[in-house]
Scaffold this motif. Structure first.
Motif, PDB file in Angstrom:
ATOM      1  N   ASP A 159      41.048  25.575  33.759  1.00 39.09           N
ATOM      2  CA  ASP A 159      40.361  26.788  34.215  1.00 39.09           C
ATOM      3  C   ASP A 159      41.100  28.058  33.852  1.00 39.09           C
ATOM      4  O   ASP A 159      40.478  29.094  33.631  1.00 39.09           O
ATOM      5  CB  ASP A 159      40.162  26.730  35.732  1.00 39.09           C
ATOM      6  CG  ASP A 159      39.231  25.591  36.135  1.00 39.09           C
ATOM      7  OD1 ASP A 159      38.510  25.110  35.255  1.00 39.09           O
ATOM      8  OD2 ASP A 159      39.248  25.199  37.320  1.00 39.09           O
ATOM      9  N   HIS A 160      42.408  28.019  33.833  1.00 35.56           N
ATOM     10  CA  HIS A 160      43.171  29.263  33.676  1.00 35.56           C
ATOM     11  C   HIS A 160      43.968  29.326  32.376  1.00 35.56           C
ATOM     12  O   HIS A 160      44.547  30.368  32.087  1.00 35.56           O
ATOM     13  CB  HIS A 160      44.120  29.446  34.861  1.00 35.56           C
ATOM     14  CG  HIS A 160      43.451  29.259  36.194  1.00 35.56           C
ATOM     15  ND1 HIS A 160      42.310  29.909  36.556  1.00 35.56           N
ATOM     16  CD2 HIS A 160      43.779  28.461  37.246  1.00 35.56           C
ATOM     17  CE1 HIS A 160      41.934  29.546  37.777  1.00 35.56           C
ATOM     18  NE2 HIS A 160      42.809  28.653  38.212  1.00 35.56           N
ATOM     19  N   GLY A 161      44.032  28.273  31.669  1.00 31.61           N
ATOM     20  CA  GLY A 161      44.795  28.310  30.432  1.00 31.61           C
ATOM     21  C   GLY A 161      46.280  28.426  30.670  1.00 31.61           C
ATOM     22  O   GLY A 161      47.006  28.953  29.813  1.00 31.61           O
ATOM     23  N   GLU A 164      42.892  34.757  38.933  1.00 28.95           N
ATOM     24  CA  GLU A 164      43.049  33.314  38.747  1.00 28.95           C
ATOM     25  C   GLU A 164      44.525  32.936  38.589  1.00 28.95           C
ATOM     26  O   GLU A 164      44.980  31.913  39.099  1.00 28.95           O
ATOM     27  CB  GLU A 164      42.244  32.870  37.522  1.00 28.95           C
ATOM     28  CG  GLU A 164      40.738  32.965  37.716  1.00 28.95           C
ATOM     29  CD  GLU A 164      39.965  32.669  36.442  1.00 28.95           C
ATOM     30  OE1 GLU A 164      40.627  32.521  35.386  1.00 28.95           O
ATOM     31  OE2 GLU A 164      38.731  32.598  36.490  1.00 28.95           O
ATOM     32  N   GLY A 165      45.252  33.755  37.864  1.00 24.12           N
ATOM     33  CA  GLY A 165      46.668  33.474  37.677  1.00 24.12           C
ATOM     34  C   GLY A 165      47.443  33.534  38.985  1.00 24.12           C
ATOM     35  O   GLY A 165      48.267  32.651  39.273  1.00 24.12           O
ATOM     36  N   PHE A 166      47.212  34.566  39.789  1.00 20.16           N
ATOM     37  CA  PHE A 166      47.907  34.672  41.073  1.00 20.16           C
ATOM     38  C   PHE A 166      47.505  33.531  42.016  1.00 20.16           C
ATOM     39  O   PHE A 166      48.340  33.024  42.769  1.00 20.16           O
ATOM     40  CB  PHE A 166      47.615  36.030  41.710  1.00 20.16           C
ATOM     41  CG  PHE A 166      48.277  37.186  41.007  1.00 20.16           C
ATOM     42  CD1 PHE A 166      49.646  37.199  40.792  1.00 20.16           C
ATOM     43  CD2 PHE A 166      47.528  38.268  40.556  1.00 20.16           C
ATOM     44  CE1 PHE A 166      50.258  38.269  40.150  1.00 20.16           C
ATOM     45  CE2 PHE A 166      48.124  39.337  39.904  1.00 20.16           C
ATOM     46  CZ  PHE A 166      49.491  39.336  39.698  1.00 20.16           C
ATOM     47  N   ILE A 206      46.188  40.135  44.280  1.00 20.46           N
ATOM     48  CA  ILE A 206      44.804  39.658  44.367  1.00 20.46           C
ATOM     49  C   ILE A 206      43.954  40.701  45.079  1.00 20.46           C
ATOM     50  O   ILE A 206      42.833  41.010  44.668  1.00 20.46           O
ATOM     51  CB  ILE A 206      44.751  38.296  45.099  1.00 20.46           C
ATOM     52  CG1 ILE A 206      45.391  37.208  44.235  1.00 20.46           C
ATOM     53  CG2 ILE A 206      43.305  37.920  45.434  1.00 20.46           C
ATOM     54  CD1 ILE A 206      45.522  35.867  44.935  1.00 20.46           C
ATOM     55  N   GLY A 207      44.495  41.253  46.180  1.00 18.83           N
ATOM     56  CA  GLY A 207      43.796  42.333  46.860  1.00 18.83           C
ATOM     57  C   GLY A 207      43.577  43.521  45.951  1.00 18.83           C
ATOM     58  O   GLY A 207      42.516  44.169  45.969  1.00 18.83           O
ATOM     59  N   GLU A 208      44.562  43.811  45.109  1.00 29.09           N
ATOM     60  CA  GLU A 208      44.439  44.935  44.187  1.00 29.09           C
ATOM     61  C   GLU A 208      43.336  44.702  43.156  1.00 29.09           C
ATOM     62  O   GLU A 208      42.657  45.654  42.744  1.00 29.09           O
ATOM     63  CB  GLU A 208      45.766  45.169  43.464  1.00 29.09           C
ATOM     64  CG  GLU A 208      46.834  45.823  44.334  1.00 29.09           C
ATOM     65  CD  GLU A 208      46.502  47.264  44.655  1.00 29.09           C
ATOM     66  OE1 GLU A 208      46.824  48.160  43.852  1.00 29.09           O
ATOM     67  OE2 GLU A 208      45.892  47.499  45.723  1.00 29.09           O
ATOM     68  N   THR A 209      43.164  43.428  42.722  1.00 30.41           N
ATOM     69  CA  THR A 209      42.090  43.172  41.754  1.00 30.41           C
ATOM     70  C   THR A 209      40.733  43.512  42.351  1.00 30.41           C
ATOM     71  O   THR A 209      39.875  44.111  41.676  1.00 30.41           O
ATOM     72  CB  THR A 209      42.103  41.698  41.313  1.00 30.41           C
ATOM     73  OG1 THR A 209      41.834  40.847  42.433  1.00 30.41           O
ATOM     74  CG2 THR A 209      43.436  41.338  40.682  1.00 30.41           C
TER      75      THR A 209
END
Length: 293
Positions: free
Chosen positions: A164-166, A194-196, A216-219
């Motif tokens: 999913d994330h490579g 996805e990475g986090f 994640i919140g920042e995204t």
């Protein structure tokens, strides 16, 4: 017979002359005594006048002194009455200040309670609206969140991550964090998220977890999905209370509340930040935001 008569006449004349002489002497003596008495009376009168005059002066001085004492006493009594009035006024003001301070303490306590409860309630309602599980209880130690994460290092989770994330299955937490932050800086917020999330799943005990949750919140904040951002910031506060991202999470949570028009919750969160982290840079920014609202 004539001789006898002559003798009588002579004797009569002698007595008359002697009596006249005696009367004159007596008169002089009386006059002398009268003069002496008059002098004594004049002297006595002068002394009486002097005493009377001095007595009147002394009585006048006494009256004046008495009047001055009475005036001073009246002034002193007025000053005492004024002082009593000021004391009563000060006592009343002190009582009022005490009541106001007690009311302030109660209101501050209520604000603190609202500060703790208001955003949580708001977040819970948003979670219910979004159909996702609420974050662990703020009083917990974050173990609930960790227990929900997949077991670290399982073959299935690693395979899912790779597909999913490579992200390589053997990537370290530093590699994953660097990758996620890099794509975040490039503006690929979905890939960064996805990475986090991968970092949180693979390394739930990493000291980078609080940062990962914050980013994640920042995204979501960058995507203007402020409700989701608020939830993620709250997870930082609840799950990592000793982490270094709590002040930043509170600041951005307050700003997110402001973005959706929840200014009351925004103020509560920013005030909480200022009270709990007064020396942080975020506290200064929070005060500026409050002044701007």
């Amino acid at each position: 017979m004539r001789s006898y008569r002559l003798l009588l006449v002579c004797l009569s004349m002698w007595f008359l002359l002697g009596g006249c002489l005696a009367t004159t002497q007596n008169t002089r003596a009386l006059d002398s005594r009268l003069d002496s008495l008059e002098q004594q009376a004049y002297k006595l009168k002068s002394e009486i006048d002097y005493v009377k005059k001095n007595g009147q002066t002394k009585r006048r001085d006494i009256r004046e002194a008495n009047a001055t004492l009475k005036a001073d006493f009246r002034t002193l009594r007025e000053d005492i009455q004024q002082l009593r009035g000021e004391i009563e006024s000060a006592r009343y003001e002190l009582t009022q200040h005490k009541k106001a301070f007690e009311q302030y303490k109660r209101e501050r306590q209520n604000r603190l309670i609202a500060l703790e409860k208001g955003p949580i309630d708001r977040i819970t309602r948003m979670e219910s609206y979004l159909g996702i599980e609420p974050p662990p209880d703020a009083a917990g130690d974050g173990q609930a969140a960790k227990s929900e994460a997949p077991e670290t290092g399982t073959a299935d989770s690693r395979a899912t991550d790779v597909q999913d994330h490579g992200i390589e299955a053997d990537a370290t937490e530093d590699d994953i964090y660097s990758y996620a932050k890099q794509v975040f800086d490039l503006g690929d917020y979905a890939a960064a998220r996805e990475g986090f999330e991968t970092l949180l799943n693979r390394y739930p005990d990493s000291d980078k977890c609080d940062n990962a949750r914050f980013w994640i919140g920042e995204t979501y904040y960058r995507e203007k999905w402020y409700e989701k951002a608020i939830l993620e910031y709250q997870k930082v506060v609840d799950n990592y209370p000793d982490g270094n991202k709590v002040p930043a999470a509170l600041l951005k949570q307050g700003m997110a509340f402001h973005q959706i028009g929840e200014n009351m919750n925004a103020r509560l969160v920013l005030k909480k930040l200022i009270e709990q982290y007064p020396d942080s840079n975020e506290a200064g920014l929070a005060q500026k935001k409050l002044d701007a609202f």
